[in-house]
Design a protein around this motif. Sequence first.
Motif, PDB file in Angstrom:
ATOM      1  N   MET A 209     -24.573 -18.078  28.840  1.00  9.55           N
ATOM      2  CA  MET A 209     -24.164 -19.121  29.769  1.00  9.55           C
ATOM      3  C   MET A 209     -23.362 -18.507  30.913  1.00  9.55           C
ATOM      4  O   MET A 209     -23.551 -18.874  32.087  1.00  9.55           O
ATOM      5  N   THR A 210     -22.501 -17.560  30.577  1.00  6.21           N
ATOM      6  CA  THR A 210     -21.710 -16.885  31.614  1.00  6.21           C
ATOM      7  C   THR A 210     -22.607 -16.153  32.598  1.00  6.21           C
ATOM      8  O   THR A 210     -22.425 -16.240  33.825  1.00  6.21           O
ATOM      9  N   LEU A 211     -23.604 -15.444  32.084  1.00  7.46           N
ATOM     10  CA  LEU A 211     -24.523 -14.710  32.949  1.00  7.46           C
ATOM     11  C   LEU A 211     -25.289 -15.647  33.874  1.00  7.46           C
ATOM     12  O   LEU A 211     -25.488 -15.358  35.057  1.00  7.46           O
ATOM     13  N   ASN A 212     -25.707 -16.800  33.359  1.00  9.43           N
ATOM     14  CA  ASN A 212     -26.421 -17.772  34.188  1.00  9.43           C
ATOM     15  C   ASN A 212     -25.532 -18.348  35.276  1.00  9.43           C
ATOM     16  O   ASN A 212     -25.999 -18.651  36.378  1.00  9.43           O
TER      17      ASN A 212
ATOM     18  N   GLY B 103     -33.584 -17.372  29.476  1.00 11.08           N
ATOM     19  CA  GLY B 103     -34.460 -18.114  30.376  1.00 11.08           C
ATOM     20  C   GLY B 103     -34.418 -19.610  30.147  1.00 11.08           C
ATOM     21  O   GLY B 103     -34.464 -20.402  31.099  1.00 11.08           O
ATOM     22  N   ILE B 104     -34.336 -20.028  28.885  1.00 12.32           N
ATOM     23  CA  ILE B 104     -34.321 -21.460  28.598  1.00 12.32           C
ATOM     24  C   ILE B 104     -32.983 -22.076  28.986  1.00 12.32           C
ATOM     25  O   ILE B 104     -32.923 -23.249  29.379  1.00 12.32           O
ATOM     26  N   ILE B 105     -31.898 -21.311  28.892  1.00  9.91           N
ATOM     27  CA  ILE B 105     -30.630 -21.807  29.434  1.00  9.91           C
ATOM     28  C   ILE B 105     -30.792 -22.093  30.925  1.00  9.91           C
ATOM     29  O   ILE B 105     -30.346 -23.128  31.436  1.00  9.91           O
ATOM     30  N   MET B 106     -31.467 -21.190  31.639  1.00 11.98           N
ATOM     31  CA  MET B 106     -31.751 -21.415  33.047  1.00 11.98           C
ATOM     32  C   MET B 106     -32.582 -22.695  33.222  1.00 11.98           C
ATOM     33  O   MET B 106     -32.324 -23.510  34.106  1.00 11.98           O
ATOM     34  N   GLY B 107     -33.580 -22.905  32.351  1.00 12.66           N
ATOM     35  CA  GLY B 107     -34.449 -24.074  32.457  1.00 12.66           C
ATOM     36  C   GLY B 107     -33.731 -25.376  32.175  1.00 12.66           C
ATOM     37  O   GLY B 107     -33.851 -26.339  32.947  1.00 12.66           O
ATOM     38  N   TYR B 108     -32.972 -25.433  31.071  1.00  5.48           N
ATOM     39  CA  TYR B 108     -32.323 -26.713  30.759  1.00  5.48           C
ATOM     40  C   TYR B 108     -31.286 -27.072  31.798  1.00  5.48           C
ATOM     41  O   TYR B 108     -31.061 -28.250  32.099  1.00  5.48           O
ATOM     42  N   SER B 109     -30.613 -26.055  32.358  1.00  6.45           N
ATOM     43  CA  SER B 109     -29.578 -26.356  33.347  1.00  6.45           C
ATOM     44  C   SER B 109     -30.175 -26.960  34.608  1.00  6.45           C
ATOM     45  O   SER B 109     -29.595 -27.884  35.200  1.00  6.45           O
ATOM     46  N   ARG B 110     -31.359 -26.487  35.012  1.00 13.96           N
ATOM     47  CA  ARG B 110     -31.996 -27.056  36.207  1.00 13.96           C
ATOM     48  C   ARG B 110     -32.486 -28.466  35.933  1.00 13.96           C
ATOM     49  O   ARG B 110     -32.467 -29.319  36.825  1.00 13.96           O
TER      50      ARG B 110
ATOM     51  N   ILE C 189     -25.098 -26.042  32.887  1.00 10.77           N
ATOM     52  CA  ILE C 189     -25.222 -24.928  31.942  1.00 10.77           C
ATOM     53  C   ILE C 189     -24.299 -25.142  30.745  1.00 10.77           C
ATOM     54  O   ILE C 189     -24.710 -24.982  29.579  1.00 10.77           O
ATOM     55  N   LEU C 190     -23.057 -25.517  31.008  1.00  8.55           N
ATOM     56  CA  LEU C 190     -22.082 -25.713  29.932  1.00  8.55           C
ATOM     57  C   LEU C 190     -22.432 -26.910  29.062  1.00  8.55           C
ATOM     58  O   LEU C 190     -22.291 -26.858  27.830  1.00  8.55           O
ATOM     59  N   ALA C 191     -22.926 -27.996  29.673  1.00 10.84           N
ATOM     60  CA  ALA C 191     -23.253 -29.207  28.910  1.00 10.84           C
ATOM     61  C   ALA C 191     -24.365 -28.947  27.892  1.00 10.84           C
ATOM     62  O   ALA C 191     -24.268 -29.351  26.725  1.00 10.84           O
ATOM     63  N   GLY C 192     -25.428 -28.264  28.314  1.00 12.77           N
ATOM     64  CA  GLY C 192     -26.502 -27.948  27.372  1.00 12.77           C
ATOM     65  C   GLY C 192     -26.044 -27.027  26.264  1.00 12.77           C
ATOM     66  O   GLY C 192     -26.503 -27.134  25.120  1.00 12.77           O
ATOM     67  N   GLY C 193     -25.119 -26.107  26.591  1.00 15.64           N
ATOM     68  CA  GLY C 193     -24.601 -25.197  25.578  1.00 15.64           C
ATOM     69  C   GLY C 193     -23.807 -25.910  24.508  1.00 15.64           C
ATOM     70  O   GLY C 193     -23.884 -25.566  23.322  1.00 15.64           O
ATOM     71  N   ILE C 194     -23.044 -26.924  24.896  1.00 14.97           N
ATOM     72  CA  ILE C 194     -22.267 -27.690  23.917  1.00 14.97           C
ATOM     73  C   ILE C 194     -23.197 -28.373  22.920  1.00 14.97           C
ATOM     74  O   ILE C 194     -22.960 -28.350  21.706  1.00 14.97           O
ATOM     75  N   VAL C 195     -24.283 -28.967  23.420  1.00 14.57           N
ATOM     76  CA  VAL C 195     -25.250 -29.630  22.538  1.00 14.57           C
ATOM     77  C   VAL C 195     -25.903 -28.607  21.604  1.00 14.57           C
ATOM     78  O   VAL C 195     -26.077 -28.848  20.405  1.00 14.57           O
ATOM     79  N   GLY C 196     -26.278 -27.444  22.150  1.00 14.02           N
ATOM     80  CA  GLY C 196     -26.933 -26.422  21.333  1.00 14.02           C
ATOM     81  C   GLY C 196     -26.047 -25.890  20.225  1.00 14.02           C
ATOM     82  O   GLY C 196     -26.494 -25.722  19.082  1.00 14.02           O
ATOM     83  N   ILE C 197     -24.782 -25.624  20.540  1.00 13.21           N
ATOM     84  CA  ILE C 197     -23.857 -25.122  19.517  1.00 13.21           C
ATOM     85  C   ILE C 197     -23.640 -26.177  18.436  1.00 13.21           C
ATOM     86  O   ILE C 197     -23.561 -25.855  17.239  1.00 13.21           O
TER      87      ILE C 197
END
Length: 459
Positions: free
Chosen positions: A136-139, A297-304, A333-341
């Motif tokens: 997430m940081t890299l994105n 790549g999918i982090i990039m996709g969900y964030s868009r 980016i952060l919102a999708g990460g919270i759901v994934g974790i």
Amino acid sequence: MSEQQAGLKRTLGSFRLWGIAVGLVISGEYFGWSYGWSQAGTMGFLVVALAIAAMYCAFIFSFTELTTAIPHAGGPFAYACRAFGPTGGFIAGFATLVEFVFAPPAIAMAIGAYLNVQFPSLDPKWVACGAYVIFMTLNILGVGIAATFELIVTLLAIFELLVFMGVVAPGFSWSHFTAHGWAGAENFSSLALPGMFAAIPFAIWFFLAIEGASMAAEEAKDPQRTIPRALGGGIITLTVLATGVMIFAGGVGDWRTLANINDPLPQAMKTIVGANSGWLHMLVWLGLFGLVASFHGIIMGYSRQIFSLARAGFLPAGLAAVHPRTRTPHRAILAGGIVGIAAIFSDSLITINGMSLTASIVTMSVFGAIVMYIVSMAALFKLRRSEPHLARPFRAPLWPLAPAFALGMALICLVAMVWFNPALAAIFAVMMLAGYLWFRLTASARAAAAVDAQLRVAS
């Protein structure tokens, strides 16, 4: 918010877009697909995988017409909104969110499993959480940095898959691959069909999320030319790799030992070279690049997708914020990460009918993908009729047969998945219903959002 503040930065050419398209998917060659063997056997799953590959080829070359005609960060959401209005946009957008938000936790868990091979004391779940934080940081740091990193790890992942096939080839036996190949049935017959239909989600996992490259359309240079090259080259690359990996892994020993694990390639190679071989350690370490490529790549996709839905008023407006320096959708980016974790630690909620956590998450992600494919192909047919003069730099080949085949196959896949996964189908339906209630209650937010001409239904 001005266009300069809200806009994404155009930096991506054909090669980096191809890296995104392949990288989004390439983890599917490393894990996840082998769960299909437990349902259909090697031969049954081979038939299913080839049918799904044909569906994806027809879908991608048809989908590219939409991507080049409507180059929008929302991807499927934008096409459905243009064709069917806000309700159609909601269905495609929310289904895409399910696909892209549920796929990363499965990949993160596989990253944990691969590292656990080298370091047995590591807890795969905490490794998965660490992967989220890093990528997430890299994105957030910028799309140019993210896309270049994606291209590098994708090339390394492809190289490693070729190394895997070369190393295990001397031990390959077709008799190993075909033994018990129809999962309980002696040959292809009505007895084998139920398992083959049940294996559909794991065949889709070979190709899941390649369409996510369309969500980089607002960050692509000359998207009408670069995106067709990236998506077309990507689907061909992935079809060749998926077929090779599946056949070689199944022919090195008793494939049944690989059918329900997250690291089938290292375990298959171990059969040939032994547990202490340098080849095995190289596969584990370089194999991580394939998982990282898709995860990143999918982090990039969900964030868009979150960004575009929020920008149009379908999600809270705050999620459409763009970082003032890096011009990346950092809150999305952060919102999708919270759901994934949260999904990683939700074993009791997501694990259904004895399926592993990974298999359950994979299936949930595939439900979202299939619904999105159906709506996207329907949008293609609708826009051909309602907007015949829309500029289409790329037209679907074999019209209307190819998109009709993709649509028909997607409908068959959806029916089979609901039949064999009723509990997960019910959870998916509840999620869609909850999203629809939000959609109905937030009409004022969409009315207040900036008008996007690309989302308007033609009058």
